[in-house]
Design a protein around this motif. Structure first.
Motif, PDB file in Angstrom:
ATOM      1  N   LYS A  65       0.818  -1.207   0.000  1.00 26.33           N
ATOM      2  CA  LYS A  65       0.000   0.000   0.000  1.00 26.33           C
ATOM      3  C   LYS A  65       0.854   1.261   0.000  1.00 26.33           C
ATOM      4  O   LYS A  65       0.574   2.230  -0.717  1.00 26.33           O
ATOM      5  CB  LYS A  65      -0.915   0.009   1.233  1.00 26.33           C
ATOM      6  CG  LYS A  65      -2.111  -0.920   1.147  1.00 26.33           C
ATOM      7  CD  LYS A  65      -2.951  -0.761   2.408  1.00 26.33           C
ATOM      8  CE  LYS A  65      -4.179  -1.657   2.367  1.00 26.33           C
ATOM      9  NZ  LYS A  65      -4.991  -1.509   3.605  1.00 26.33           N
ATOM     10  N   LEU A  69       0.901   4.048  -2.921  1.00 24.56           N
ATOM     11  CA  LEU A  69       0.603   5.457  -2.656  1.00 24.56           C
ATOM     12  C   LEU A  69       1.742   6.358  -3.142  1.00 24.56           C
ATOM     13  O   LEU A  69       1.501   7.421  -3.735  1.00 24.56           O
ATOM     14  CB  LEU A  69       0.377   5.659  -1.163  1.00 24.56           C
ATOM     15  CG  LEU A  69       0.023   7.080  -0.706  1.00 24.56           C
ATOM     16  CD1 LEU A  69      -1.260   7.545  -1.384  1.00 24.56           C
ATOM     17  CD2 LEU A  69      -0.106   7.142   0.809  1.00 24.56           C
ATOM     18  N   MET A  99      -8.859  -1.884  -3.989  1.00 24.31           N
ATOM     19  CA  MET A  99      -8.142  -0.668  -3.623  1.00 24.31           C
ATOM     20  C   MET A  99      -7.976   0.313  -4.784  1.00 24.31           C
ATOM     21  O   MET A  99      -8.055   1.529  -4.588  1.00 24.31           O
ATOM     22  CB  MET A  99      -6.764  -1.040  -3.074  1.00 24.31           C
ATOM     23  CG  MET A  99      -6.804  -1.636  -1.676  1.00 24.31           C
ATOM     24  SD  MET A  99      -7.396  -0.453  -0.441  1.00 24.31           S
ATOM     25  CE  MET A  99      -6.120   0.798  -0.537  1.00 24.31           C
ATOM     26  N   ARG A 100      -7.745  -0.196  -5.983  1.00 20.91           N
ATOM     27  CA  ARG A 100      -7.463   0.725  -7.089  1.00 20.91           C
ATOM     28  C   ARG A 100      -8.672   1.583  -7.448  1.00 20.91           C
ATOM     29  O   ARG A 100      -8.553   2.808  -7.574  1.00 20.91           O
ATOM     30  CB  ARG A 100      -6.936  -0.045  -8.298  1.00 20.91           C
ATOM     31  CG  ARG A 100      -5.515  -0.557  -8.108  1.00 20.91           C
ATOM     32  CD  ARG A 100      -5.002  -1.278  -9.328  1.00 20.91           C
ATOM     33  NE  ARG A 100      -5.641  -2.586  -9.503  1.00 20.91           N
ATOM     34  CZ  ARG A 100      -5.359  -3.420 -10.507  1.00 20.91           C
ATOM     35  NH1 ARG A 100      -4.459  -3.092 -11.428  1.00 20.91           N
ATOM     36  NH2 ARG A 100      -5.965  -4.586 -10.593  1.00 20.91           N
ATOM     37  N   THR A 103      -9.447   3.926  -4.460  1.00 18.47           N
ATOM     38  CA  THR A 103      -8.526   5.057  -4.395  1.00 18.47           C
ATOM     39  C   THR A 103      -8.875   6.100  -5.453  1.00 18.47           C
ATOM     40  O   THR A 103      -8.951   7.304  -5.171  1.00 18.47           O
ATOM     41  CB  THR A 103      -7.072   4.581  -4.593  1.00 18.47           C
ATOM     42  OG1 THR A 103      -6.741   3.662  -3.558  1.00 18.47           O
ATOM     43  CG2 THR A 103      -6.099   5.752  -4.573  1.00 18.47           C
TER      44      THR A 103
END
Length: 344
Positions: A65, A69, A99-100, A103
């Protein structure tokens, strides 16, 4: 505002032209298969994705992660700019809605950009499309059939441009359905083909019929879903029959053999043992001399036509024969046939 939406909601938004679908996965994933009509604005390059994956494997989720980031923050201004340039609200997705896409959607929302996020990602969309392929009522089909080179694909694509309900199986497979069918094309995989077919069936649910081309169960790398294929097999078959010289002209225009000479030689090498030796030698010599008219004519007479006639097992009551001198005449006859059927 950030809104989570289902695959069904996404399809309807897309059909209404109310969203631009954005695949935020890496380019290599996008190129393999994506939701039809999507564009690619990736969080990571192919190399960055691999680096994050390796970090996850060896150092764990938190380290992956942090690296993600760090990589993404460097390109954040360009990422935001790309979405601001879109002419409609975006719907973002990744592989599983993880997550992609989370985000991307969160960052865009913080910047005041209206965005949807596909719940479950492309995996959920594929599952939903498979459910449609397995359960949707199949529309009545009229199948354009006939020997190789009879202009079936030309007729279908022209009719589609005129507004007729057409499912272009070869177009979705990116393959012309013969041993030479991949030449000059990049064939689709099964995942992409199923997505395209499922969406087309959804679009045509209210049509009185759909036109397709007669294909074998396999087109290049893809297999037609069994339920749809069997429906095709028991549907009316419109057999197009053009003079052989006209067929040769159509094939030469479609395949541009002079541009793909080596590919033609390679494809011929895979079938030459199935052709009577003297004829095979004649074709090989014509290929060497780049006499493509002779090549195509001999392939039709001694390979494709006999093979097709042998494989045709349709009953007489399903067959309508359309014998014409040109593709345009055959298309006109198909339109007359459809007009009679629709108004019965």
């Amino acid at each position: 505002m950030l809104t989570n939406i289902t695959p069904q909601e996404l399809f309807h938004l897309k059909e209404q032209g109310e969203t631009i679908i954005v695949d935020v996965r890496a380019p290599i994933e996008f190129e393999e298969a994506t939701i039809p009509g999507a564009i690619n604005i990736p969080l990571f390059t192919n190399e960055e994705r691999a680096e994050v994956g390796t970090t996850y494997k060896h150092k764990g989720q938190e380290a992956a992660k942090e690296l993600g980031l760090e990589l993404f923050s460097k390109k954040l201004p360009a990422f935001i700019k790309a979405f601001k340039a879109l002419e409609a609200p975006a719907t973002v997705f990744c592989w599983r809605g993880g997550m992609r896409s989370q985000t991307a959607a969160t960052v865009l929302d913080l910047m005041g950009i209206s965005v949807n996020r596909l719940t479950g990602g492309i995996k959920a969309y594929r599952i939903w499309i498979k459910e449609q392929l397995d359960t949707l009522p199949l529309p009545p089909l009229y199948v354009l059939n006939g020997h190789t080179g009879n202009g079936k694909t030309h007729i279908l694509r022209e009719l589609k441009e005129e507004g007729y309900p057409v499912i272009d199986l070869e177009g979705m497979a990116c393959h012309r359905g013969s041993i030479f069918g991949q030449i000059g094309l990049e064939p689709s995989n099964q995942r992409m083909f199923n997505l395209l077919l499922g969406e087309e069936l959804l679009r045509y649910q209210n049509e009185p019929y759909v036109l397709i081309e007669g294909e074998s169960s396999r087109i290049g790398k893809v297999v037609i879903p069994e339920r749809f294929y069997q429906h095709k097999e028991i549907s009316p078959q419109l057999f197009i029959d053009l003079p052989i010289d006209e067929r040769v002209k159509i094939i030469l225009a479609d395949y541009s053999p002079d541009d793909y000479h080596d590919e033609f030689i390679d494809s011929f090498s895979r079938i030459k043992r199935r052709i009577h030796t003297p004829v095979s030698k004649t074709i090989a010599q014509a290929l060497e001399e780049r006499n493509y008219t002779e090549v195509v004519k001999n392939l039709l007479i001694y390979y494709y036509d006999p093979h097709y006639s042998y494989s045709n097992t349709y009953s007489d009551e399903l067959i309508t024969l359309i014998e014409e001198e040109s593709v345009e005449d055959a298309k006109a006859e198909v339109k007359q046939f459809l007009s009679r059927k629709v108004h019965v």
